[in-house]
Design a protein around this motif. Sequence first.
Motif, PDB file in Angstrom:
ATOM      1  N   VAL A  30      38.326  22.107  39.536  1.00 34.30           N
ATOM      2  CA  VAL A  30      39.605  22.263  39.808  1.00 34.30           C
ATOM      3  C   VAL A  30      40.020  23.811  39.369  1.00 34.30           C
ATOM      4  N   ASP A  31      39.800  23.862  38.077  1.00 32.76           N
ATOM      5  CA  ASP A  31      40.306  25.442  37.601  1.00 32.76           C
ATOM      6  C   ASP A  31      39.576  26.675  38.096  1.00 32.76           C
ATOM      7  N   PHE A  32      38.203  26.350  38.677  1.00 31.84           N
ATOM      8  CA  PHE A  32      37.393  27.210  39.275  1.00 31.84           C
ATOM      9  C   PHE A  32      38.015  27.516  40.711  1.00 31.84           C
ATOM     10  N   ALA A  33      38.414  26.507  41.392  1.00 33.29           N
ATOM     11  CA  ALA A  33      38.949  26.726  42.361  1.00 33.29           C
ATOM     12  C   ALA A  33      40.259  27.338  42.587  1.00 33.29           C
ATOM     13  N   TYR A  34      41.127  27.296  41.588  1.00 25.30           N
ATOM     14  CA  TYR A  34      42.265  27.731  41.087  1.00 25.30           C
ATOM     15  C   TYR A  34      42.153  29.141  40.779  1.00 25.30           C
ATOM     16  N   PHE A  35      41.551  29.550  39.863  1.00 32.03           N
ATOM     17  CA  PHE A  35      41.159  30.784  39.368  1.00 32.03           C
ATOM     18  C   PHE A  35      40.421  31.739  40.311  1.00 32.03           C
ATOM     19  N   PHE A  36      39.454  31.118  40.856  1.00 32.91           N
ATOM     20  CA  PHE A  36      38.592  31.936  42.086  1.00 32.91           C
ATOM     21  C   PHE A  36      39.591  32.094  43.248  1.00 32.91           C
ATOM     22  N   GLY A  37      40.349  31.092  43.737  1.00 35.98           N
ATOM     23  CA  GLY A  37      41.284  31.460  44.733  1.00 35.98           C
ATOM     24  C   GLY A  37      42.210  32.677  44.384  1.00 35.98           C
ATOM     25  N   LEU A  38      42.678  32.545  43.156  1.00 46.31           N
ATOM     26  CA  LEU A  38      43.721  33.686  42.682  1.00 46.31           C
ATOM     27  C   LEU A  38      42.933  35.016  42.669  1.00 46.31           C
ATOM     28  N   ALA A  39      41.704  35.050  42.355  1.00 41.83           N
ATOM     29  CA  ALA A  39      40.848  36.326  42.442  1.00 41.83           C
ATOM     30  C   ALA A  39      40.693  36.762  43.741  1.00 41.83           C
ATOM     31  N   PHE A  40      40.248  36.046  44.636  1.00 39.82           N
ATOM     32  CA  PHE A  40      39.996  36.078  45.937  1.00 39.82           C
ATOM     33  C   PHE A  40      40.983  36.841  46.836  1.00 39.82           C
ATOM     34  N   LEU A  41      42.484  36.186  46.298  1.00 38.51           N
ATOM     35  CA  LEU A  41      43.533  36.526  46.915  1.00 38.51           C
ATOM     36  C   LEU A  41      44.146  38.096  46.609  1.00 38.51           C
ATOM     37  N   LEU A  42      43.820  38.193  45.188  1.00 37.79           N
ATOM     38  CA  LEU A  42      44.401  39.413  44.526  1.00 37.79           C
ATOM     39  C   LEU A  42      43.435  40.749  44.548  1.00 37.79           C
ATOM     40  N   PHE A  43      42.117  40.514  44.694  1.00 35.96           N
ATOM     41  CA  PHE A  43      41.241  41.290  44.316  1.00 35.96           C
ATOM     42  C   PHE A  43      40.081  41.465  45.496  1.00 35.96           C
ATOM     43  N   ILE A  44      39.445  40.531  45.861  1.00 37.12           N
ATOM     44  CA  ILE A  44      38.453  40.510  46.757  1.00 37.12           C
ATOM     45  C   ILE A  44      38.946  40.635  48.266  1.00 37.12           C
ATOM     46  N   LEU A  45      39.827  39.931  48.607  1.00 39.10           N
ATOM     47  CA  LEU A  45      40.432  40.175  49.928  1.00 39.10           C
ATOM     48  C   LEU A  45      41.002  41.677  50.489  1.00 39.10           C
ATOM     49  N   PRO A  46      41.871  41.951  49.479  1.00 43.85           N
ATOM     50  CA  PRO A  46      42.548  43.319  49.686  1.00 43.85           C
ATOM     51  C   PRO A  46      41.364  44.375  49.550  1.00 43.85           C
ATOM     52  N   GLY A  47      40.464  44.437  48.684  1.00 43.36           N
ATOM     53  CA  GLY A  47      39.580  45.475  48.562  1.00 43.36           C
ATOM     54  C   GLY A  47      38.646  45.541  49.567  1.00 43.36           C
ATOM     55  N   ASN A  48      38.409  44.283  50.829  1.00 47.17           N
ATOM     56  CA  ASN A  48      37.661  44.129  51.764  1.00 47.17           C
ATOM     57  C   ASN A  48      38.394  44.306  52.947  1.00 47.17           C
ATOM     58  N   ALA A  49      39.645  44.473  53.108  1.00 49.83           N
ATOM     59  CA  ALA A  49      40.260  44.570  54.222  1.00 49.83           C
ATOM     60  C   ALA A  49      40.466  46.118  54.913  1.00 49.83           C
ATOM     61  N   GLY A  50      40.493  45.834  56.137  1.00 51.03           N
ATOM     62  CA  GLY A  50      40.158  47.125  56.951  1.00 51.03           C
ATOM     63  C   GLY A  50      38.815  47.964  56.970  1.00 51.03           C
ATOM     64  N   LEU A  51      38.050  47.412  56.217  1.00 52.55           N
ATOM     65  CA  LEU A  51      36.698  48.112  55.986  1.00 52.55           C
ATOM     66  C   LEU A  51      35.834  47.966  57.155  1.00 52.55           C
ATOM     67  N   VAL A  52      35.790  47.005  58.058  1.00 49.47           N
ATOM     68  CA  VAL A  52      34.802  46.564  59.266  1.00 49.47           C
ATOM     69  C   VAL A  52      35.867  46.532  60.583  1.00 49.47           C
ATOM     70  N   SER A  53      35.443  47.312  61.377  1.00 48.28           N
ATOM     71  CA  SER A  53      36.134  47.492  62.624  1.00 48.28           C
ATOM     72  C   SER A  53      35.850  46.357  63.527  1.00 48.28           C
ATOM     73  N   SER A  54      36.531  46.251  64.859  1.00 50.10           N
ATOM     74  CA  SER A  54      36.531  45.039  65.502  1.00 50.10           C
ATOM     75  C   SER A  54      35.013  45.085  66.376  1.00 50.10           C
ATOM     76  N   THR A  55      34.481  46.125  66.314  1.00 47.84           N
ATOM     77  CA  THR A  55      33.217  46.226  66.903  1.00 47.84           C
ATOM     78  C   THR A  55      31.811  46.053  66.160  1.00 47.84           C
TER      79      THR A  55
END
Length: 166
Positions: A30-55
């Motif tokens: 439960v803790d890993f899911a909670y804290f990794f989800g937080l890390a994913f939303l705050l740091f991983i997802l924004p860091g990778n947003a917009g780096l790959v085009s639709s092609t």
Amino acid sequence: MSKISIFTPNGLTLHCEKAPLFTRCLAFTVDFAYFFGLAFLLFILPGNAGLVSSTGGQLWTRAPIFETLSAFGVFFCLCILPAIRHYYHGGTPGKKMFHLRVVKENGEMPSFWDLATRELLKPLDLLPPFCLLCFTGERLGDLAARTRVVQVAPSANEEVVSDRVK
């Protein structure tokens, strides 16, 4: 469940039930899911947003500073934030859900540094030589910080925060 005896400086002996390994594993999940989800939303997802085009081609390359900040952010969310949350709120979401509490060997509440030591050594528990300690019921972080995880009554978890938040 095995019982452990905690000898306090006041000369009292407290008898607590050691938290079962299965319950500790559920709380960790439960803790890993909670804290990794937080890390994913705050740091991983924004860091990778917009780096790959639709092609499928790369729009631009990431600067090393973004990768470094993402790595530190994930480290903070997985290793430091649980210690902060435990210190100020009396436990992590998984520990509260399964009525577990971390106490020092003498029955006192652990300090922030004890909790940080536990969390910083958590990644080592996944390595083969150290994961055998988990089967004995003691994590490497618990041994280093001189703490124990005990099962408490459901109402006892709410009383932990009172002296820390004032």
